[in-house]
Write a protein that holds these residues in place. Structure first.
Motif, PDB file in Angstrom:
ATOM      1  N   GLU A 199       0.830  -1.211   0.000  1.00  6.22           N
ATOM      2  CA  GLU A 199       0.000   0.000   0.000  1.00  6.22           C
ATOM      3  C   GLU A 199       0.862   1.256   0.000  1.00  6.22           C
ATOM      4  O   GLU A 199       0.506   2.256  -0.612  1.00  6.22           O
ATOM      5  CB  GLU A 199      -0.933  -0.017   1.205  1.00  6.22           C
ATOM      6  N   SER A 200       2.039   1.167   0.661  1.00  6.52           N
ATOM      7  CA  SER A 200       2.924   2.331   0.716  1.00  6.52           C
ATOM      8  C   SER A 200       3.413   2.748  -0.670  1.00  6.52           C
ATOM      9  O   SER A 200       3.809   3.883  -0.887  1.00  6.52           O
ATOM     10  CB  SER A 200       4.124   2.009   1.610  1.00  6.52           C
ATOM     11  N   ALA A 201       3.378   1.805  -1.623  1.00  7.50           N
ATOM     12  CA  ALA A 201       3.809   2.133  -2.989  1.00  7.50           C
ATOM     13  C   ALA A 201       2.604   2.224  -3.923  1.00  7.50           C
ATOM     14  O   ALA A 201       2.737   2.103  -5.139  1.00  7.50           O
ATOM     15  CB  ALA A 201       4.804   1.099  -3.491  1.00  7.50           C
ATOM     16  N   GLY A 202       1.439   2.408  -3.358  1.00  9.11           N
ATOM     17  CA  GLY A 202       0.259   2.648  -4.193  1.00  9.11           C
ATOM     18  C   GLY A 202      -0.494   1.401  -4.582  1.00  9.11           C
ATOM     19  O   GLY A 202      -1.424   1.450  -5.391  1.00  9.11           O
ATOM     20  N   GLY A 203      -0.122   0.256  -4.014  1.00  6.81           N
ATOM     21  CA  GLY A 203      -0.805  -0.980  -4.363  1.00  6.81           C
ATOM     22  C   GLY A 203      -1.849  -1.376  -3.347  1.00  6.81           C
ATOM     23  O   GLY A 203      -2.270  -0.573  -2.505  1.00  6.81           O
ATOM     24  N   ALA A 209      14.705  -4.215  -3.811  1.00  9.70           N
ATOM     25  CA  ALA A 209      15.055  -3.051  -4.627  1.00  9.70           C
ATOM     26  C   ALA A 209      14.228  -1.840  -4.200  1.00  9.70           C
ATOM     27  O   ALA A 209      13.062  -1.968  -3.859  1.00  9.70           O
ATOM     28  CB  ALA A 209      14.801  -3.369  -6.101  1.00  9.70           C
ATOM     29  N   ASP A 210      14.848  -0.709  -4.230  1.00 13.79           N
ATOM     30  CA  ASP A 210      14.165   0.543  -3.884  1.00 13.79           C
ATOM     31  C   ASP A 210      13.539   1.094  -5.159  1.00 13.79           C
ATOM     32  O   ASP A 210      14.151   1.857  -5.886  1.00 13.79           O
ATOM     33  CB  ASP A 210      15.187   1.521  -3.289  1.00 13.79           C
ATOM     34  N   GLN A 211      12.325   0.670  -5.460  1.00 17.11           N
ATOM     35  CA  GLN A 211      11.726   0.982  -6.758  1.00 17.11           C
ATOM     36  C   GLN A 211      10.298   1.463  -6.599  1.00 17.11           C
ATOM     37  O   GLN A 211       9.423   1.141  -7.395  1.00 17.11           O
ATOM     38  CB  GLN A 211      11.715  -0.296  -7.624  1.00 17.11           C
ATOM     39  N   ASP A 212      10.051   2.228  -5.530  1.00 16.95           N
ATOM     40  CA  ASP A 212       8.678   2.629  -5.259  1.00 16.95           C
ATOM     41  C   ASP A 212       8.024   3.396  -6.406  1.00 16.95           C
ATOM     42  O   ASP A 212       6.834   3.261  -6.643  1.00 16.95           O
ATOM     43  CB  ASP A 212       8.602   3.462  -3.964  1.00 16.95           C
ATOM     44  N   GLU A 213       8.837   4.156  -7.115  1.00 21.21           N
ATOM     45  CA  GLU A 213       8.265   4.956  -8.203  1.00 21.21           C
ATOM     46  C   GLU A 213       7.754   4.058  -9.318  1.00 21.21           C
ATOM     47  O   GLU A 213       6.633   4.215  -9.820  1.00 21.21           O
ATOM     48  CB  GLU A 213       9.337   5.907  -8.735  1.00 21.21           C
ATOM     49  N   LEU A 214       8.582   3.064  -9.672  1.00 18.87           N
ATOM     50  CA  LEU A 214       8.167   2.112 -10.717  1.00 18.87           C
ATOM     51  C   LEU A 214       6.945   1.314 -10.244  1.00 18.87           C
ATOM     52  O   LEU A 214       5.983   1.114 -10.993  1.00 18.87           O
ATOM     53  CB  LEU A 214       9.333   1.174 -11.049  1.00 18.87           C
ATOM     54  N   LEU A 215       7.011   0.868  -8.987  1.00 19.33           N
ATOM     55  CA  LEU A 215       5.888   0.092  -8.460  1.00 19.33           C
ATOM     56  C   LEU A 215       4.596   0.900  -8.501  1.00 19.33           C
ATOM     57  O   LEU A 215       3.525   0.377  -8.829  1.00 19.33           O
ATOM     58  CB  LEU A 215       6.184  -0.360  -7.022  1.00 19.33           C
ATOM     59  N   ALA A 216       4.682   2.180  -8.170  1.00 15.17           N
ATOM     60  CA  ALA A 216       3.491   3.035  -8.195  1.00 15.17           C
ATOM     61  C   ALA A 216       2.920   3.136  -9.610  1.00 15.17           C
ATOM     62  O   ALA A 216       1.707   3.128  -9.811  1.00 15.17           O
ATOM     63  CB  ALA A 216       3.832   4.416  -7.656  1.00 15.17           C
ATOM     64  N   ARG A 217       3.825   3.194 -10.598  1.00 16.85           N
ATOM     65  CA  ARG A 217       3.346   3.279 -11.986  1.00 16.85           C
ATOM     66  C   ARG A 217       2.708   1.955 -12.420  1.00 16.85           C
ATOM     67  O   ARG A 217       1.734   1.934 -13.145  1.00 16.85           O
ATOM     68  CB  ARG A 217       4.490   3.676 -12.920  1.00 16.85           C
ATOM     69  N   ILE A 218       3.312   0.838 -11.962  1.00 20.88           N
ATOM     70  CA  ILE A 218       2.688  -0.459 -12.270  1.00 20.88           C
ATOM     71  C   ILE A 218       1.298  -0.523 -11.619  1.00 20.88           C
ATOM     72  O   ILE A 218       0.314  -0.889 -12.252  1.00 20.88           O
ATOM     73  CB  ILE A 218       3.565  -1.624 -11.760  1.00 20.88           C
ATOM     74  N   ALA A 219       1.231  -0.133 -10.346  1.00 22.47           N
ATOM     75  CA  ALA A 219      -0.028  -0.230  -9.601  1.00 22.47           C
ATOM     76  C   ALA A 219      -1.127   0.592 -10.249  1.00 22.47           C
ATOM     77  O   ALA A 219      -2.304   0.225 -10.199  1.00 22.47           O
ATOM     78  CB  ALA A 219       0.182   0.205  -8.155  1.00 22.47           C
ATOM     79  N   SER A 220      -0.742   1.701 -10.873  1.00 26.73           N
ATOM     80  CA  SER A 220      -1.761   2.551 -11.487  1.00 26.73           C
ATOM     81  C   SER A 220      -2.132   2.081 -12.887  1.00 26.73           C
ATOM     82  O   SER A 220      -2.973   2.679 -13.551  1.00 26.73           O
ATOM     83  CB  SER A 220      -1.244   3.991 -11.556  1.00 26.73           C
ATOM     84  N   GLY A 221      -1.484   1.026 -13.357  1.00 22.73           N
ATOM     85  CA  GLY A 221      -1.823   0.478 -14.675  1.00 22.73           C
ATOM     86  C   GLY A 221      -1.106   1.167 -15.826  1.00 22.73           C
ATOM     87  O   GLY A 221      -1.307   0.790 -16.981  1.00 22.73           O
ATOM     88  N   GLN A 222      -0.254   2.150 -15.506  1.00 26.35           N
ATOM     89  CA  GLN A 222       0.406   2.895 -16.597  1.00 26.35           C
ATOM     90  C   GLN A 222       1.579   2.145 -17.197  1.00 26.35           C
ATOM     91  O   GLN A 222       1.918   2.341 -18.349  1.00 26.35           O
ATOM     92  CB  GLN A 222       0.958   4.213 -16.062  1.00 26.35           C
ATOM     93  N   THR A 223       2.241   1.330 -16.379  1.00 28.64           N
ATOM     94  CA  THR A 223       3.469   0.684 -16.821  1.00 28.64           C
ATOM     95  C   THR A 223       3.310  -0.822 -16.788  1.00 28.64           C
ATOM     96  O   THR A 223       2.815  -1.382 -15.811  1.00 28.64           O
ATOM     97  CB  THR A 223       4.641   1.107 -15.907  1.00 28.64           C
ATOM     98  N   ARG A 224       3.725  -1.445 -17.882  1.00 25.71           N
ATOM     99  CA  ARG A 224       3.660  -2.903 -17.952  1.00 25.71           C
ATOM    100  C   ARG A 224       5.075  -3.481 -18.006  1.00 25.71           C
ATOM    101  O   ARG A 224       5.964  -2.866 -18.571  1.00 25.71           O
ATOM    102  CB  ARG A 224       2.922  -3.338 -19.209  1.00 25.71           C
ATOM    103  N   VAL A 225       5.193  -4.682 -17.445  1.00 27.34           N
ATOM    104  CA  VAL A 225       6.509  -5.318 -17.434  1.00 27.34           C
ATOM    105  C   VAL A 225       6.397  -6.717 -18.040  1.00 27.34           C
ATOM    106  O   VAL A 225       5.600  -7.537 -17.580  1.00 27.34           O
ATOM    107  CB  VAL A 225       7.080  -5.427 -15.999  1.00 27.34           C
ATOM    108  N   GLY A 226       7.179  -6.943 -19.090  1.00 24.11           N
ATOM    109  CA  GLY A 226       7.249  -8.282 -19.667  1.00 24.11           C
ATOM    110  C   GLY A 226       8.264  -9.114 -18.911  1.00 24.11           C
ATOM    111  O   GLY A 226       9.065  -8.591 -18.130  1.00 24.11           O
ATOM    112  N   VAL A 227       8.247 -10.413 -19.144  1.00 26.12           N
ATOM    113  CA  VAL A 227       9.145 -11.259 -18.380  1.00 26.12           C
ATOM    114  C   VAL A 227       9.857 -12.256 -19.302  1.00 26.12           C
ATOM    115  O   VAL A 227       9.228 -12.949 -20.091  1.00 26.12           O
ATOM    116  CB  VAL A 227       8.400 -11.932 -17.202  1.00 26.12           C
ATOM    117  N   ALA A 228      11.182 -12.231 -19.205  1.00 22.52           N
ATOM    118  CA  ALA A 228      12.014 -13.068 -20.071  1.00 22.52           C
ATOM    119  C   ALA A 228      12.985 -13.862 -19.204  1.00 22.52           C
ATOM    120  O   ALA A 228      14.145 -13.510 -19.062  1.00 22.52           O
ATOM    121  CB  ALA A 228      12.780 -12.193 -21.074  1.00 22.52           C
TER     122      ALA A 228
END
Lengths: 355, 396
Positions: free
Chosen positions: A57-61, A101-120
């Motif tokens: 929740e602290s990172a917007g999730g 990892a200290d990635q709260d900004e990225l996590l917040a963008r993922i949580a808001s649906g703006q950023t997608r991450v593929g997996v390889a």
């Protein structure tokens, strides 16, 4: 003692199912298979909070757990939902968390649906002769095949030593080329790296392994949902379809096929609940149950996919009924992140049974 | 999900463990079930509430409130300590619950305490040569003659008939009624004149069962449970009990562990059996299936605690559990190669020949207690809502 779902978990799964019932009928799946755009579906899932499911929740999730995610995966599989999930919602947020990892900004963008991450990471699970990635410092070179949830804004990539990296889609030397598979409800790609700058998340093989464990449980849960739907469709069809002046559902041969599917599938539900729960709460059991859930659901899914198709007779073989979308999705889940024989060997190794 | 039993139950578990530790010397081995040692052990277990736990004290039980978790803990602890958990058999597991539900006060007093103490051993007279899956078509007849039933006919698959003092038996008392409504549930002594017991040797080479023949067997009229013609209802109340206990995944897990152990120690061609990748994969496949059935079992347990019914999860246990166990025992035979053929008093037996014996015995359990095919009918009709097969009219 309570072996079952909480009210909150049932509500979560119901809300996802309701949305998918309304917005992702078979016609929507067909449209995606011609024109792979899932923006409307992703938008709807975002309104339900799905992208931030595993993000604190602290990172917007929403800060929920892997069992909750498995329930969502089951619902997505039930509807053969053509949408990003495994990378963006599960494996990337978990890898970031496991790596500390200290990635709260990225996590917040993922949580808001703006950023997608593929997996390889597939090549690090089972190395192929014609693919693989090597790293030199923080630069990646090589090829990842069958990357999932592509194209995306970022990629979670494992090198041949199971080190995990995060790579931006616009990083120098990275190309993403769509790769058709039998399952047209998922978007897979081939990623090519040429001294591509990447951010090392973790060089601890345990972080890689835990991330893969979670991915395996989600694929297995997806199969549970897809197989349950195929069984439901088979039973319904058999009740409607008449031959020799009676519904074919009254023939013992057909009834026994359906009973066999149900008898194999029903225990899988408890297995997925346990495996999901173990990822969060039972670290000592999590990997073994993840391996067995992945392998066992692959086998049961294969049986159901074949048998449910057969119950439909000739119609099951056609594109008209569309059963093949489920058949192929179950096939995809079986092969990705370790086919059953490979995963069972891993289970044996975990228990010290391999010399 | 909350997999812990909670502090109250962990305390209870400690008590059970302490009891077992202190008293295990008094426990009989499984072979001596009618010995004074076995009967004394049974009395001790009842006194402490480790068997006959929820049966009222008035009928010789311990009189505890039903508590599913405590019952489970008792079963787990006795199993893991490999200590005799008290007498079983069809009298205790099937007749006692039936009498508690359907018997008269007099019947409860007469039969339950002695049965629980192990002094009255029972056998079950249900199946007949012509009435297997279609049990309700049974033809052993009982005709009222004054104050006595006169019984003629034959039963089969009657385990422990040669040891039993009494039999609970389904007989046709109303030949004119529809087949399910013409049956009555009688209780009578096995030493009544006119009863002949013949052992039935099965494929394991052991007489696990008997045939029982009745010729003008005279039984007092009042030895009936329920009313005339209610026998089918009475019997069905307990058939459910039997099915629940067949295919227990915890027993299968014990065998899986024994198989793993054997595959780690037994060598062929200088290699451990577990080092053969084909055998290893089959073992791992079974481990996954056993795991799924154990979690399914926990789901059923949890549903029972919450007074709900896990329905389909419960309905599939007999089918899946017995098939899985048979396959597991079969892997034990396969990995042994030629040694898997050793039998009887062969010096080459491994684990006492249990893999061979169980492989065959569990084929019997796939068939007995409702065949796999009958289970599939039940699952498809009651679980999936599929229609019954149309019935044939009676032959012209």
């Amino acid at each position: 003692m309570e072996f079952g779902l909480s009210e909150e978990q049932t509500l979560l799964q119901d809300s996802v199912n309701r949305f998918l019932d309304a917005q992702v009928p078979l016609d929507r799946v067909r449209a995606f298979s011609e024109q792979p755009d899932d923006q409307d579906i992703w938008q709807g899932l975002t309104e339900l909070g799905i992208p931030g499911l595993l993000i604190p929740e602290s990172a917007g999730g929403v800060g929920m757990g892997c069992l909750d995610a498995a329930l969502v995966a089951e619902a997505l599989g039930h509807h053969v939902t053509p949408s990003t999930f495994l990378g963006t919602v599960v494996m990337a947020p978990l890898a970031l968390a496991y790596a500390g990892a200290d990635q709260d900004e990225l996590l917040a963008r993922i949580a808001s649906g703006q950023t997608r991450v593929g997996v390889a990471v597939g090549d690090a699970v089972a190395a192929r002769q014609d693919a693989g990635i090597t790293s030199a410092g923080s630069r990646l070179t090589g090829k990842a095949i069958f990357a999932m949830d592509c194209p995306a804004d970022y990629y979670l990539v494992a090198d041949s030593r199971q080190r995990l990296f995060l790579v931006a889609a616009d990083a120098a030397g990275l190309t993403c080329q769509g790769l058709p598979t039998i399952d047209r409800t998922r978007r897979t790609a081939e990623l090519t790296f040429d001294a591509t700058p990447a951010q090392l998340l973790s060089d601890d093989p345990e972080v890689f392994a835990r991330t893969v464990d979670a991915g395996r449980v989600m694929l297995a849960a997806d199969t549970l949902g897809a197989a349950q739907n195929m069984l439901d469709q088979a039973v319904e069809y058999a009740k409607q379809r008449e031959q020799f002046n009676r519904p074919i559902a009254s023939f013992q041969a057909v009834k026994h096929m359906c009973a066999e599917m149900a008898a194999e599938l029903e225990p899988c539900r408890a297995m997925i609940w346990y495996a999901g729960h173990a990822l969060d709460e039972l670290p000592e059991e999590a990997r073994l149950t993840a391996c067995h859930a992945k392998a066992h659901l692959a086998e049961v899914g294969k049986l159901v996919a074949k048998t449910a198709t057969e119950v439909h007779g000739g119609m099951g073989f056609t594109d008209l009924v569309g059963l093949h979308y489920w058949f192929k999705r179950i096939g995809f889940n079986r092969q990705m992140l370790g086919a059953p024989e490979l995963v069972r060997e891993e289970a044996a190794r975990l228990q010290g049974l391999v010399a | 999900m909350d997999l812990s039993y909670g502090p109250e139950y962990e305390t209870f578990r400690d008590e059970v463990r302490a009891f077992i530790e202190t008293h295990r010397d008094q426990a009989p081995s499984s072979e001596s079930l009618r010995s004074e040692k076995a009967l004394a052990w049974q009395r001790l277990l009842i006194e402490h509430g480790y068997t006959a736990r929820t049966i009222p004290e008035a009928y010789g039980g311990h009189g505890a409130q039903p508590d599913i978790l405590k019952s489970r803990i008792i079963a787990e602890e006795f199993a893991s300590a490999r200590v005799n958990a008290g007498l079983g058999g069809q009298g205790i597991s099937m007749l006692v619950p039936t009498l508690l539900e359907m018997g008269t006060e007099e019947q409860k007093q007469q039969f339950i305490p002695a049965t629980l103490r192990g002094e009255m051993v029972w056998c079950q007279g249900y199946s007949e040569p012509g009435a297997g899956s279609d049990l309700a078509s049974l033809r052993t007849s009982a005709v009222l003659d004054g104050d006595e039933w006169v019984i003629n006919g034959q039963k089969i698959w009657t385990s422990t008939a040669h040891l039993a003092d009494w039999i609970f038996c389904l007989v046709r008392t109303e030949p004119e009624a529809p087949k399910h409504k013409g049956i009555s549930f009688l209780l009578f002594r096995m030493d009544t004149p006119g009863i002949e017991v013949r052992p039935l040797v099965d494929m394991t080479g052991i007489a696990n069962f008997n045939e029982v023949f009745f010729t003008d067997v005279r039984v007092p009229k009042h030895q009936i449970v329920g009313q005339r013609g209610d026998g089918w209802l009475v019997a069905n109340a307990i058939l459910g009990h039997e099915r629940d206990s067949l295919g227990d995944p915890n027993a299968t897990l014990t065998r899986l562990n024994a198989l793993t152990e054997m595959m780690k120690t037994e060598h062929v061609g200088g290699e451990r059996l577990i080092d053969n990748p084909a055998y290893r994969d089959r073992l791992m496949k079974l481990q996954g299936r056993v795991m799924a059935m154990r979690f399914n079992d926990l789901r059923i347990l949890s549903a029972k605690i919450n007074n709900s019914d896990a329905h389909l999860a419960r309905m599939i246990v007999k089918l899946q559990g017995t098939e899985l166990r048979h396959e597991l025992e079969g892997l034990g035979v396969d990995v042994l190669g030629e040694l898997g053929l050793a039998y009887g008093k062969s010096p080459y037996l491994r684990d006492g020949g249990s893999w061979q014996r169980h492989y065959m015995f569990f084929l019997g359990l796939i068939i007995g207690g409702g065949t796999s095919q009958i289970q599939k009918n039940i699952i498809s009709e009651r679980g999936l809502g599929m229609p019954k097969e149309p019935k044939f009219e009676k032959a012209i």
